[in-house]
Design a protein around this motif. Sequence first.
Motif, PDB file in Angstrom:
ATOM      1  N   ALA A 141     -13.378 -51.952 -22.207  1.00 33.85           N
ATOM      2  CA  ALA A 141     -13.098 -52.943 -21.166  1.00 33.85           C
ATOM      3  C   ALA A 141     -13.804 -52.650 -19.858  1.00 33.85           C
ATOM      4  O   ALA A 141     -13.816 -53.492 -18.968  1.00 33.85           O
ATOM      5  N   ILE A 142     -14.387 -51.482 -19.714  1.00 34.84           N
ATOM      6  CA  ILE A 142     -14.945 -51.115 -18.409  1.00 34.84           C
ATOM      7  C   ILE A 142     -16.252 -51.849 -18.159  1.00 34.84           C
ATOM      8  O   ILE A 142     -17.197 -51.716 -18.936  1.00 34.84           O
ATOM      9  N   PRO A 143     -16.339 -52.621 -17.076  1.00 28.42           N
ATOM     10  CA  PRO A 143     -17.615 -53.266 -16.746  1.00 28.42           C
ATOM     11  C   PRO A 143     -18.644 -52.192 -16.409  1.00 28.42           C
ATOM     12  O   PRO A 143     -18.473 -51.444 -15.457  1.00 28.42           O
ATOM     13  N   PHE A 302     -16.666 -45.483 -12.642  1.00 35.85           N
ATOM     14  CA  PHE A 302     -16.002 -46.594 -13.332  1.00 35.85           C
ATOM     15  C   PHE A 302     -15.026 -45.988 -14.325  1.00 35.85           C
ATOM     16  O   PHE A 302     -15.405 -45.100 -15.095  1.00 35.85           O
ATOM     17  N   TYR A 303     -13.808 -46.483 -14.333  1.00 37.07           N
ATOM     18  CA  TYR A 303     -12.734 -45.863 -15.112  1.00 37.07           C
ATOM     19  C   TYR A 303     -11.895 -46.931 -15.790  1.00 37.07           C
ATOM     20  O   TYR A 303     -11.634 -47.985 -15.201  1.00 37.07           O
ATOM     21  N   GLY A 304     -11.490 -46.684 -17.015  1.00 38.12           N
ATOM     22  CA  GLY A 304     -10.608 -47.637 -17.705  1.00 38.12           C
ATOM     23  C   GLY A 304     -10.468 -47.289 -19.170  1.00 38.12           C
ATOM     24  O   GLY A 304     -10.812 -46.181 -19.598  1.00 38.12           O
ATOM     25  N   GLN A 305      -9.947 -48.232 -19.930  1.00 37.91           N
ATOM     26  CA  GLN A 305      -9.712 -47.979 -21.344  1.00 37.91           C
ATOM     27  C   GLN A 305     -10.966 -48.316 -22.144  1.00 37.91           C
ATOM     28  O   GLN A 305     -11.471 -49.421 -22.075  1.00 37.91           O
ATOM     29  N   PRO A 310      -7.307 -55.619 -27.402  1.00 34.47           N
ATOM     30  CA  PRO A 310      -7.363 -56.523 -26.242  1.00 34.47           C
ATOM     31  C   PRO A 310      -8.412 -56.088 -25.229  1.00 34.47           C
ATOM     32  O   PRO A 310      -9.105 -56.926 -24.639  1.00 34.47           O
ATOM     33  N   GLN A 311      -8.541 -54.767 -25.023  1.00 32.05           N
ATOM     34  CA  GLN A 311      -9.490 -54.270 -24.026  1.00 32.05           C
ATOM     35  C   GLN A 311     -10.926 -54.638 -24.408  1.00 32.05           C
ATOM     36  O   GLN A 311     -11.706 -55.119 -23.584  1.00 32.05           O
ATOM     37  N   SER A 314     -11.556 -58.302 -24.088  1.00 34.15           N
ATOM     38  CA  SER A 314     -11.782 -58.725 -22.702  1.00 34.15           C
ATOM     39  C   SER A 314     -13.266 -58.677 -22.363  1.00 34.15           C
ATOM     40  O   SER A 314     -13.823 -59.613 -21.779  1.00 34.15           O
TER      41      SER A 314
END
Lengths: 458, 458
Positions: A141-143, A302-305, A310-311, A314
């Motif tokens: 999901a991380i742009p 940049f940080y995220g799943q 779902p991620q 997205s």
Amino acid sequence: MTGGVNGDGRPIGVALLGAGVVGSQVVRLLTEQADELAHRVGAPLHLVGVAVRRPQRHPDVPAELLTTDAAGLVTREDVDVVVEVIGGIDPVRGLLLTALKNGKSVVSANKALLAEDGAALAAAADESGADLYYEASVAGAIPLLRPIQQSLAGDRIVRIAGIVNGTTNFILSAMASSGANYTEALEEAGRLGYAEADPTADVDGYDAASKAAILASLAFHTRVTADDVHREGIRDVTAADIAAARALGCTIKLLAICEQVDDSVSARVHPAMIPRSHPLASVSDAYNAVFIEAAAAGQLMFYGQGAGGPQTASAVLGDLVAAARNRVIGGRGPRDSAYADLPVLAMGDTRTRYHVALDVTDRAGVLAQVAGVFAEHGVSIATVRQEGRGGSSGEGDADDGAPGPKDATLVIVTHSAPDAALAATVEALTGLDSVRGVAGVLRVEGLGRPVTELGGGS
Amino acid sequence: MTGGVNGDGRPIGVALLGAGVVGSQVVRLLTEQADELAHRVGAPLHLVGVAVRRPQRHPDVPAELLTTDAAGLVTREDVDVVVEVIGGIDPVRGLLLTALKNGKSVVSANKALLAEDGAALAAAADESGADLYYEASVAGAIPLLRPIQQSLAGDRIVRIAGIVNGTTNFILSAMASSGANYTEALEEAGRLGYAEADPTADVDGYDAASKAAILASLAFHTRVTADDVHREGIRDVTAADIAAARALGCTIKLLAICEQVDDSVSARVHPAMIPRSHPLASVSDAYNAVFIEAAAAGQLMFYGQGAGGPQTASAVLGDLVAAARNRVIGGRGPRDSAYADLPVLAMGDTRTRYHVALDVTDRAGVLAQVAGVFAEHGVSIATVRQEGRGGSSGEGDADDGAPGPKDATLVIVTHSAPDAALAATVEALTGLDSVRGVAGVLRVEGLGRPVTELGGGS
């Protein structure tokens, strides 16, 4: 016609290849958010078909959309954009090339294919003027690709370093927090759904290497394939390595590192010690985080799943909106560009730093002998610490059974040197009669922090 | 013609408004990276003029490019893209509206103007089919608007919370690390170049409110102006507040928070206690960091330098490449969309949590009396701690001189409640005869963390 610009307000036809963990979420979001997506695209998105192998396994997808004829689906007249979430090289490569040649835009989450044969896909897209987007292929999901390709298009990226594989990060986090060894942590990851039945792609670094190839290609405008990426996995990381890292104020992470060094590109994946004070050190479990350093922008994180249905969906839908919008208003998304065409640096020529733990005979002159080997190979030592022998030697250490009372451990951290010189140094050390064994070797990444942070005990 | 698509390989004409800290870096990067930018755009970027007030002050810009006639520059035939780094509302608004109406694309770093009158600029861009980009207006070099508008275009953003002003973050970091009071920390920020001679825009939250308005507008597809944003600055944050936060395991940050609550939008800027374990708590000095929470993507964080000449110029150039590329190949960047048109929630109706420190007379029944006031206002208490009176009362406390031996401090953290109910509770507490004064009131943001993390001492 399907390949041209849709200026007449008709729906944008979407074909979906795959309806697994990610694909089923794509279907759900397309349905639940239909109105909002239509506003953002400027026309409704119309899902015209979903290609799967076994239709009976997908009760959540409307039956009339399901088809086993993927090849027929990607060339249908009413398809504008093909969304691929099957994964793997074949037969996906052929399907996507056919789609692009027929003027369909492609949105893919397929890191393996993009890293192996992105050039062929990009060429097919250029030829027909279609779009090729693949944000979901790296870090879920991380742009990340859009910022690299577009936001930083007026800057010069010099380095990317990140945690891009959740499975290995979960395993290393578990080893660090519980003291478990690799096998125990891998089993736990499997039980909790963080590791697949065959974990090879993750634990041996193939997944991260594909992502590194994609990141390096975009950042340095040079075609880098997965084969160009030096790759080491985490199977050999021991509980002793984790403890040694802790003693140095470090933690161990599997890093993907892409650098421009003078007029070459370096891309590599390997476990490394990093200072516990670095933001990447606190990225735990299945999270991903990526640092990008650019000449003008400085350091960005940049940080995220990095995974999950779902991620990943997205990211896929963000690309789908972009591709669909280009159909409505004209124009194209960013092309893969390889104009710089820089050579890829061999791992041996890449400058790294090593942590080396040596089990040695505790007698006068040993340190001088060891230091001499480093000097012979042109490797400068940053810190040395001598420890009485505890119980922390590596699992594969042949001496484990009965260490003599006169044994000690030398813990050495080097300054940076060509990786080949460091490897040759370690090889030469094993030949010394005072060296009973190499208890651990790991690369050390200061990640821009001063060397002093690596000194001292825990 | 200037408003159409450039398909003939001629250079893309760029007009620059302003040549200060950011503008001079834009000129430098345009020059140094000319070849690379041409590759990325598909045509050379040609700087045709730089509008400044006093040409003699800009020896680093080629003299033949300098002009004082900004209005003439933005309508020149050979200008495709106008880059604005002057700042402020007027005369910039008129210049950019003129440029857009003449079909020039606009790249702006002007948060104040975008937050006040972005709607007029977006309308002018839509009318002529030109682009309007403003990535540099929020969080400097950090890619943020493009991820919100494009990467997350297939998702539903529910919350944005971040540190978007470096000056106030520097001041609060300095107060936390050295124990300095606000005035001392502000002076240090000024000495080191982190605060301007008139720091009002930063310390009173105007700058952050403009950024919150821009973020909320894009995230929720609703036009939100700076006036819609509830705004409190950091002038009233005391050393005692910082100490109180530390005792709760928290730190104080000036946050910009944008939320969609049911079918409303809430946007606010105020200091808040956040758990020290939260990633935003460790963002220090002049760095910015922004959390975005989306329904499918989950939590994402973006981190980097929020100000500075080269950093802001990096974001400006990314936008310039995008705008120029659209001139070369056709198409347009994302439009500002306000289709959702949600109402903005009043601050009083927004649910928040309070930390309240009360100086009370230490006698039986005081806690019952205080708790009764909370209950009357429908506010539920999460934790209460009673402390003997130290020296930590607020600076403005009239009783500071001679506290009686029977005084104590009650430290209360509430559960979430409408902000108006919390404010009314504090007002009512001051009327109790057992309450000698309110030593501190601050909002508490759990930022998604469980309440338990806020309990307990340091």
